[in-house]
Write a protein that holds these residues in place. Structure first.
Motif, PDB file in Angstrom:
ATOM      1  N   TRP A  93       5.985   7.510   0.244  1.00 36.29           N
ATOM      2  CA  TRP A  93       7.193   6.775  -0.015  1.00 36.29           C
ATOM      3  C   TRP A  93       7.052   5.278   0.133  1.00 36.29           C
ATOM      4  O   TRP A  93       6.125   4.683   0.419  1.00 36.29           O
ATOM      5  CB  TRP A  93       8.185   7.043   1.338  1.00 36.29           C
ATOM      6  N   THR A  94       7.602   4.470  -1.081  1.00 31.78           N
ATOM      7  CA  THR A  94       7.447   3.368  -1.217  1.00 31.78           C
ATOM      8  C   THR A  94       8.921   2.569  -1.125  1.00 31.78           C
ATOM      9  O   THR A  94       9.649   3.258  -1.483  1.00 31.78           O
ATOM     10  CB  THR A  94       6.510   2.774  -2.096  1.00 31.78           C
ATOM     11  N   PRO A  98       0.813  -1.197   0.021  1.00 35.14           N
ATOM     12  CA  PRO A  98       0.050  -0.034   0.079  1.00 35.14           C
ATOM     13  C   PRO A  98       0.776   1.341   0.058  1.00 35.14           C
ATOM     14  O   PRO A  98       2.073   1.436   0.541  1.00 35.14           O
ATOM     15  CB  PRO A  98      -0.984  -0.232   1.438  1.00 35.14           C
ATOM     16  N   LEU A  99       0.433   2.358  -0.471  1.00 33.99           N
ATOM     17  CA  LEU A  99       1.049   3.638  -0.525  1.00 33.99           C
ATOM     18  C   LEU A  99       0.505   4.483   0.419  1.00 33.99           C
ATOM     19  O   LEU A  99       0.907   5.406   0.893  1.00 33.99           O
ATOM     20  CB  LEU A  99       0.672   4.361  -2.022  1.00 33.99           C
ATOM     21  N   GLY A 156      -5.505  -3.658  -6.466  1.00 32.14           N
ATOM     22  CA  GLY A 156      -5.851  -3.283  -5.128  1.00 32.14           C
ATOM     23  C   GLY A 156      -4.618  -3.504  -4.251  1.00 32.14           C
ATOM     24  O   GLY A 156      -4.687  -4.146  -3.335  1.00 32.14           O
ATOM     25  N   PHE A 157      -3.363  -3.188  -4.770  1.00 29.76           N
ATOM     26  CA  PHE A 157      -2.028  -3.358  -4.271  1.00 29.76           C
ATOM     27  C   PHE A 157      -1.804  -4.679  -4.016  1.00 29.76           C
ATOM     28  O   PHE A 157      -1.069  -4.943  -2.747  1.00 29.76           O
ATOM     29  CB  PHE A 157      -1.869  -2.238  -3.120  1.00 29.76           C
ATOM     30  N   ALA A 158      -2.636  -5.853  -4.220  1.00 29.61           N
ATOM     31  CA  ALA A 158      -2.360  -7.100  -3.520  1.00 29.61           C
ATOM     32  C   ALA A 158      -2.050  -8.192  -4.799  1.00 29.61           C
ATOM     33  O   ALA A 158      -2.858  -7.954  -5.636  1.00 29.61           O
ATOM     34  CB  ALA A 158      -3.527  -7.875  -2.931  1.00 29.61           C
ATOM     35  N   THR A 195       4.086  -6.010   2.793  1.00 34.10           N
ATOM     36  CA  THR A 195       4.327  -7.245   3.531  1.00 34.10           C
ATOM     37  C   THR A 195       4.150  -8.507   2.755  1.00 34.10           C
ATOM     38  O   THR A 195       3.373  -8.673   1.510  1.00 34.10           O
ATOM     39  CB  THR A 195       2.828  -7.104   4.426  1.00 34.10           C
ATOM     40  N   LEU A 196       4.882  -9.542   2.962  1.00 33.31           N
ATOM     41  CA  LEU A 196       4.650 -10.826   2.401  1.00 33.31           C
ATOM     42  C   LEU A 196       4.321 -11.856   3.444  1.00 33.31           C
ATOM     43  O   LEU A 196       5.017 -11.949   4.566  1.00 33.31           O
ATOM     44  CB  LEU A 196       5.971 -11.135   1.433  1.00 33.31           C
ATOM     45  N   LYS A 197       3.165 -12.584   3.126  1.00 29.71           N
ATOM     46  CA  LYS A 197       2.800 -13.536   4.017  1.00 29.71           C
ATOM     47  C   LYS A 197       2.680 -14.651   3.277  1.00 29.71           C
ATOM     48  O   LYS A 197       2.025 -15.029   2.048  1.00 29.71           O
ATOM     49  CB  LYS A 197       1.255 -13.435   4.442  1.00 29.71           C
ATOM     50  N   ILE A 198       3.236 -15.929   3.791  1.00 30.31           N
ATOM     51  CA  ILE A 198       3.403 -17.051   2.802  1.00 30.31           C
ATOM     52  C   ILE A 198       3.454 -18.398   3.877  1.00 30.31           C
ATOM     53  O   ILE A 198       3.775 -18.275   4.983  1.00 30.31           O
ATOM     54  CB  ILE A 198       4.952 -17.172   2.256  1.00 30.31           C
ATOM     55  N   VAL A 199       2.461 -19.509   3.334  1.00 27.51           N
ATOM     56  CA  VAL A 199       2.776 -20.715   3.839  1.00 27.51           C
ATOM     57  C   VAL A 199       3.243 -21.608   3.032  1.00 27.51           C
ATOM     58  O   VAL A 199       2.875 -21.812   1.954  1.00 27.51           O
ATOM     59  CB  VAL A 199       1.258 -21.049   4.199  1.00 27.51           C
ATOM     60  N   PHE A 200       4.381 -22.374   3.405  1.00 30.10           N
ATOM     61  CA  PHE A 200       4.862 -23.359   2.686  1.00 30.10           C
ATOM     62  C   PHE A 200       5.662 -24.509   3.439  1.00 30.10           C
ATOM     63  O   PHE A 200       5.737 -24.263   4.787  1.00 30.10           O
ATOM     64  CB  PHE A 200       6.344 -22.508   1.922  1.00 30.10           C
TER      65      PHE A 200
END
Length: 204
Positions: free
Chosen positions: A163-164, A25-26, A192-194, A39-44
């Protein structure tokens, strides 16, 4: 679309990943003066021992070439007895949460573009060359234990943007008015920034 994620230089492909989601998101609401982290959310299913602050780099296969989707650093983790790991990782904006204690050799008031260069260096990254910060605007000495991120927010307000951290791990000021970088426009306006992937999921 195919995806992969490098976690501490170990490659994880779609077959290894249960689910994953990137949010960049900005702003929380339409405004200027923001410095939001992605943010990175990951299940592995993990393959090897993963360091507590492991670097994680997701990629998407576009036109037969792997395109980097960001650089993230592990922050939160949980693991099941089956070896399935859930991880939350953030980009380099999180490195801006430390207090800025300027070197005594620096002079204030300081031009804002010079301050941005120094802050980026303290964050261990570089400034995206598309960033346009006025040299005519200045900042005073950051007293009262100001974090780097608060200084960046002040500079963003003065320059009408947010800022990004780019996909290439560079600090970029995105103007609220005018043309946005193509990749930023793509994430905000169309998706939607995702970005979601893994398992049977596809880009949404």
């Amino acid at each position: 679309m195919k995806y992969k994620v490098l976690i501490d230089n170990e490659e994880y492909i779609d077959a290894d990943i249960r689910s994953a989601n990137i949010e960049r998101p900005l702003f929380d609401q339409l405004s200027i003066g923001n410095a939001c982290e992605a943010t990175l959310k990951i299940v592995f299913r993990k393959k090897t021992v993963i360091p507590t602050t492991a670097k994680m780099i997701p990629y998407a296969l576009v036109n037969n070439q792997w395109e980097q989707l960001g650089v993230f650093y592990l922050d939160e983790r949980s693991i099941k007895p089956t070896g399935i790991m859930t991880v939350v990782a953030y980009d380099s904006m999180l490195k801006a949460d430390k207090v800025w204690v300027p070197d005594q050799s620096l002079e204030f008031p300081m031009p804002m573009d010079d301050a941005v260069d120094i802050i980026a260096e303290l964050m261990g990254i570089t400034v995206d060359p598309r960033t346009n910060v006025s040299h005519a605007y200045t900042i005073d000495y950051p007293a009262n234990a100001y974090p780097l991120r608060d200084v960046l927010k002040f500079i963003a307000v003065a320059n009408g943007g947010n800022w990004t951290i780019t996909r290439n791990d560079q600090l970029l000021l995105v103007p609220l008015v005018g043309s946005m970088p193509p990749e930023t426009h793509y994430l905000i306006e169309e998706n939607g920034f995702a970005i979601t992937f893994g398992g049977d999921r596809i880009l949404v």
